[in-house]
Design an enzyme around this catalytic site. Structure first.
Site, short mmCIF file in Angstrom:
data_model
loop_
_atom_site.label_atom_id
_atom_site.label_comp_id
_atom_site.label_asym_id
_atom_site.label_seq_id
_atom_site.Cartn_x
_atom_site.Cartn_y
_atom_site.Cartn_z
CB SER B 150 -1.13 0.17 1.16
OG SER B 150 -1.95 1.07 1.03
NE ARG B 220 -8.35 1.61 11.65
CZ ARG B 220 -7.27 0.72 10.76
NH1 ARG B 220 -6.94 1.54 9.87
NH2 ARG B 220 -6.79 -0.15 10.87
CG ASP B 320 -6.58 -3.63 -3.31
OD1 ASP B 320 -7.39 -2.67 -2.88
OD2 ASP B 320 -5.35 -3.45 -2.97
CG HIS B 353 -6.01 -1.99 0.65
ND1 HIS B 353 -5.16 -2.11 -0.60
CD2 HIS B 353 -5.13 -1.30 1.35
CE1 HIS B 353 -3.79 -1.22 -0.26
NE2 HIS B 353 -4.06 -0.80 0.88
CG ASP B 354 -7.35 -5.27 5.84
OD1 ASP B 354 -6.28 -4.25 5.70
OD2 ASP B 354 -8.18 -5.32 6.42
#
Lengths: 193, 379
Positions: B150, B220, B320, B353-354
């Site tokens: 990232s 967040r 992602d 994405h994680d």
């Protein structure tokens, strides 16, 4: 074991050239090629395990599906584009052929010849052929386009591709006459016009 | 399985640092953690660059709080894909962060008060400059690899551009050559949540003895949605209602937590806002927005990467949608147009994405194989 077409294809690659091997599998050909002559090469492969095998060999490999074309690659950016025993696994035959001659100054393309007499005999006897060059049962073959030497040359003509050279093999030995009947593996050097 | 050889240090840099913005930081600290041992010719060093919310604590248990395991512990350690028995791995907390390196919470030497809103805006390129100075201090002339996911991947890429001779390999995972308008839009929502929190006080909330907790929490929550895939969320939460055991599985017709996904997001938001600094969140999201190495080259990423020498490994994940595979392919395409060494893998993984932080066999096997080749080339 080294595949029969490797040496013939390697012969058509010039030292120090830029090579793109489409459908490079586990990287065997590129690894072989680099033992023959210094080249700068990339492979393209879709399968996870084969991509891993290429990385294990220290090769440059790009994971992508060839059905999507070659958008990552610029026009005439490679001296030789290799499509080794892969064309028969691609649905969009005309598209991939036009893409390889766009990207490569020259292309080498090999495929199993469905026209070999043993294949013709199998069909005549009522069954899809299974042989060294077509080792899969009809229901689990990765081949989606079966073609003969005569078929390929017909399409090449239709698409305006220049055939510069041709080698036809059977069990590793060159076939010099009645190639479409006696050859089980065809290798062409072509370019776009 | 041998020891991780974890060591944590705070390194002071007394020489001033000119930043991309034109501001100058007179001196600063960087907190680093290292694992494994630096070999005699200092050729086995790997720099790990962190993403938005992470730190120098990359692997193993935190020496002061053993239940806090490093953020990339599944990747780095003895016998792991990046094997600390072979490599000397460095995790560095970036400038502007809130885990010990100089940042908005640090005292400004000119005012003897926390920098707060006065901390200068830092960029990916600035971070890379500080990391290069760190390498100088450690006597590392050339990294065996610089790696990140990232935002960390952006730093790895910037390394290859800014210091082409100082890294042999560049590993860029789940990254992008620049944020899209949509990416910036999500960052803007997150920043707005913080900026509009009444406890923000223009960034000088330290003096007021408060933190803009609700803004940070919301930031967040928004961010977290972009880290997961739709399928992953459906799989994890679906439309399950948040109910204690035995409670009826019926709608309550209220705005309290009804669905499990809400509970999860609130939990993530609460957790994050209890340890992260709001000014750092603003700074780091801005660093993400500004990163665009092609900009100085008329928008040509190919020209931006023309001078790189490192061998690249680029990895993306199919689900992602924050930095989808297409963005990684842009980097691959630019490297190919320069005939640089590059391998690219697109991992079919469901976790969005994680995924770059998770343990996926295809992904880890690939990284393991790649680093094995790097290790074989070491003396």
């Amino acid at each position: 074991m080294m595949r029969a077409d490797f040496a013939a294809i390697a012969n058509w690659v010039a030292p120090q050239s830029q090579v793109l091997d489409l459908g490079c599998g586990d990287g065997s050909f590129l690894a072989f090629l680099q033992t023959q002559k210094p080249v700068h090469a990339y492979g393209v492969e879709i399968d996870d395990q084969r991509v891993l095998a290429c990385v294990q060999k220290g090769l440059n490999v790009i994971q992508q599906d060839l059905e999507g074309g070659l958008a990552l690659f610029e026009d005439k950016s490679f001296d030789t584009v290799v499509l080794s025993q892969t064309v028969q696994t691609i649905h969009q035959t005309e598209k991939i052929l036009s893409e390889i001659v766009r990207v490569g100054k020259e292309c080498v393309i090999s495929f199993p010849n469905f026209g070999h007499w043993s294949h013709r005999l199998a069909v005549a006897m009522g069954h899809m052929p299974m042989s060294k060059s077509l080792p899969y049962a009809w229901f689990d073959t990765p081949n989606v386009r079966v073609l003969t030497i005569a078929d390929f040359e017909g399409l090449a003509h239709q698409l305006g591709l220049d055939i510069l050279d041709r080698v036809v093999l059977h069990e590793g030995r060159p076939i010099t006459w009645a190639a479409n009947l006696l050859g089980s593996l065809a290798i062409y050097r072509i370019r776009g016009t | 399985m041998s020891d991780l050889h974890l060591s944590r240090n705070t390194i002071h840099f007394a020489e001033s640092l000119p930043l991309q913005s034109g501001a100058i930081l007179s001196n600063y600290n960087l907190v680093i953690e290292t694992y494994g041992k630096l070999n005699n010719d200092k050729s086995n060093a790997i720099l790990i660059c962190h993403a938005l919310n992470a730190s120098h604590h990359v692997a193993g248990p935190d020496p002061e709080n053993p239940s806090d395991i490093g953020w990339w512990d599944n990747m780095i350690g003895p016998g792991k894909p990046i094997d600390t028995n072979r490599f000397f791995v460095i995790g560095v907390n970036n400038l502007g962060s809130c885990f010990g390196s100089t940042g908005p919470m640090s005292l400004n030497p000119e005012t003897s008060k926390p920098y707060g809103a006065d901390f200068p805006v830092v960029t990916v390129e600035d971070w890379v400059n500080t990391q290069a100075r760190l390498a100088d201090k450690l006597g590392i002339r050339r990294f065996a690899a610089v790696m990140g996911g990232s935002l960390g991947g952006m730093q790895a890429m910037a390394w290859a551009i800014q210091f082409p001779k100082r890294l042999a390999h560049c590993i860029v995972i789940a990254s992008t050559p620049k944020l899209s308008a949509q990416n910036i839009a999500f960052n803007e929502v997150a920043r707005n949540a913080i900026l509009s929190d009444p406890d923000f006080h223009g960034g000088n909330y330290y003096a007021h003895g408060v933190v803009p907790k609700s803004g940070l929490r919301l930031a967040r929550m928004v961010g977290h949605i972009t880290y997961l895939s739709g399928d992953d969320m459906a799989e994890k939460f679906g439309r399950e209602l948040q109910r204690s055991a035995g409670a009826p599985d019926e709608y309550r017709f209220s705005f309290d937590v009804e669905f499990e996904v809400e509970s999860y997001l609130r939990y993530q938001g609460d957790k994050f806002s209890s340890y992260f600094d709001a000014n750092t969140y603003l700074l780091i999201t801005r660093a993400l927005d500004y990163f665009d190495p092609a900009r100085r080259h008329g928008g040509s990423l190919s020209r931006a990467l023309a001078e790189v020498q490192a061998q690249f490994l680029i990895i993306s994940f199919s689900t992602d949608w924050r930095f989808p595979p297409n963005r990684s392919r842009e980097i691959v395409e630019a490297l190919l147009s320069n005939k640089r060494e590059v391998s690219y893998a697109e991992i079919d993984a469901p976790h969005g994405h994680d995924a770059f932080l998770l343990d996926d066999a295809r992904y880890h096997n690939l990284v393991r194989a790649y680093f094995k080749k790097i290790a074989e080339a070491l003396p």
